[in-house]
Write a protein that holds these residues in place. Structure first.
Motif, short mmCIF file in Angstrom:
data_model
loop_
_atom_site.label_atom_id
_atom_site.label_comp_id
_atom_site.label_asym_id
_atom_site.label_seq_id
_atom_site.Cartn_x
_atom_site.Cartn_y
_atom_site.Cartn_z
N CYS A 186 -69.13 -41.53 132.03
CA CYS A 186 -68.48 -41.61 133.34
C CYS A 186 -67.88 -42.99 133.54
O CYS A 186 -68.17 -43.93 132.78
CB CYS A 186 -69.48 -41.30 134.46
N ARG A 187 -67.07 -43.09 134.55
CA ARG A 187 -66.51 -44.37 134.96
C ARG A 187 -67.49 -45.00 135.95
O ARG A 187 -67.65 -44.52 137.07
CB ARG A 187 -65.15 -44.16 135.62
N VAL A 188 -68.16 -46.06 135.53
CA VAL A 188 -69.21 -46.66 136.36
C VAL A 188 -68.59 -47.36 137.56
O VAL A 188 -67.63 -48.13 137.42
CB VAL A 188 -70.03 -47.67 135.52
N ALA A 220 -77.30 -50.07 133.78
CA ALA A 220 -76.69 -48.95 134.47
C ALA A 220 -76.28 -47.85 133.50
O ALA A 220 -75.87 -48.12 132.36
CB ALA A 220 -75.48 -49.41 135.27
N GLY A 221 -76.37 -46.61 133.95
CA GLY A 221 -75.93 -45.48 133.15
C GLY A 221 -75.67 -44.28 134.03
O GLY A 221 -75.99 -44.27 135.23
N CYS A 222 -75.07 -43.27 133.44
CA CYS A 222 -74.75 -42.04 134.15
C CYS A 222 -75.58 -40.89 133.59
O CYS A 222 -75.74 -40.79 132.36
CB CYS A 222 -73.26 -41.71 134.02
N TRP A 223 -76.05 -40.04 134.47
CA TRP A 223 -76.87 -38.90 134.07
C TRP A 223 -76.37 -37.64 134.76
O TRP A 223 -75.91 -37.70 135.90
CB TRP A 223 -78.34 -39.12 134.41
N ARG A 232 -79.22 -49.53 144.37
CA ARG A 232 -78.37 -48.39 144.75
C ARG A 232 -78.37 -47.32 143.68
O ARG A 232 -78.41 -47.62 142.47
CB ARG A 232 -76.94 -48.85 145.01
N VAL A 233 -78.32 -46.10 144.13
CA VAL A 233 -78.08 -44.93 143.29
C VAL A 233 -76.85 -44.24 143.87
O VAL A 233 -76.74 -44.11 145.09
CB VAL A 233 -79.29 -43.98 143.28
N MET A 234 -75.94 -43.81 143.01
CA MET A 234 -74.70 -43.21 143.50
C MET A 234 -74.41 -41.88 142.83
O MET A 234 -74.67 -41.72 141.63
CB MET A 234 -73.51 -44.15 143.27
N GLU A 235 -73.88 -40.96 143.61
CA GLU A 235 -73.30 -39.74 143.06
C GLU A 235 -71.80 -39.94 143.00
O GLU A 235 -71.18 -40.40 143.97
CB GLU A 235 -73.62 -38.52 143.93
N ILE A 236 -71.19 -39.61 141.85
CA ILE A 236 -69.75 -39.78 141.70
C ILE A 236 -69.12 -38.46 141.24
O ILE A 236 -69.81 -37.57 140.73
CB ILE A 236 -69.41 -40.89 140.69
N ASP A 237 -67.80 -38.38 141.41
CA ASP A 237 -67.09 -37.21 140.90
C ASP A 237 -66.53 -37.52 139.52
O ASP A 237 -66.77 -38.60 138.95
CB ASP A 237 -65.99 -36.75 141.87
#
Length: 250
Positions: free
Chosen positions: A215-217, A227-230, A134-139
């Motif tokens: 970010c809050r994973v 996992a990481g945020c970009w 999964r890949v997710m876009e988050i606010d």
């Protein structure tokens, strides 16, 4: 989700290269059934070798004056392309006649390679038993805005355009090749939509690499070691988007 820690569509490990170099066949047909001691190598099921040889023939005969991605996309529309997915917890649940390669020579465990035109779970081979990542876009609060399913063992997200993500990948010949055949991989991107549909497109080297972000994973990734945020700039709107995904295994 990855807890241990690739590699794209070609079974392009050093072991496979050695096997290819030492092969004695005079035929150009690939051999995918290559179990080795210690639970390594690969196994072939169903009609996968027919699909693999068609795929390898396509790559051998690509027109050098035309975009490789465009030619592969045309092939994909009819036959699908090799996609790597994760097996179920109990691999014996996979139907014996499911055309697939079980590749044991990957850092994250075992990859199942099937040919598919979609990443949407109901449309994948294997009756829903095979899983992508999964890949997710988050606010800014960590709430999930959008989710995509991507193949396992890919090179990470390269860009975002509207509702599509561009995932780094490559197209290469599969399995043990015949004597004299050379293994050549083609860099490509997969433009994937949330509904699982995708297109094979040319990489765009002018696009800047994303920046790491705090970010809050989401809970899905909490047990992942990769996992990481970009932070990405949407190529269409210019809006900044935070995308969470597993980096490639090492």
């Amino acid at each position: 989700m990855r807890t241990t820690g690739w590699i794209g569509w070609g079974v392009a490990s050093a072991l496979a290269a050695v096997l290819s170099a030492s092969a004695t066949e005079t035929s150009s047909k690939a051999s995918c059934n290559q179990p080795l001691p210690g639970g390594s190598g690969s196994l072939a099921f169903g009609e996968i070798e027919t699909k693999v040889n068609d795929w390898n023939r396509l790559l051998r005969n690509l027109n050098p004056k035309s975009s490789p991605a465009r030619q592969i996309e045309t092939y994909c529309e009819k036959h699908g392309v090799p996609i790597r997915l994760a097996p179920p917890e109990d691999p014996t649940r996979l139907p014996p006649d499911l055309s697939r390669i079980e590749d044991f020579d990957v850092p994250c465990g075992t990859d199942i390679i099937v040919f598919s035109r979609s990443l949407d779970a109901p449309n994948l081979p294997g009756s829903g038993l095979l899983r992508g990542e999964r890949v997710m876009e988050i606010d800014s609060e960590g709430r999930i805005l959008r989710t995509w399913i991507v193949p396992t063992s890919q090179g990470g997200v390269a860009a975002v355009r509207g509702h599509s993500i561009m995932v780094r990948s490559w197209a290469g010949p599969l399995c043990r090749l015949g004597t004299g055949e050379q293994r050549v991989d083609h860099d490509i991107w997969l433009a994937i939509k949330p509904d699982g549909s995708f297109n094979v497109v040319d990489p765009d080297p002018s696009i800047a690499a994303p920046e790491r972000a705090q970010c809050r994973v989401p809970e899905y990734f909490t047990k992942s070691a990769y996992a990481g945020c970009w932070r990405f700039k949407d190529l269409d709107s210019g809006a900044v988007k935070i995308i969470v995904f597993d980096a490639p295994c090492t």
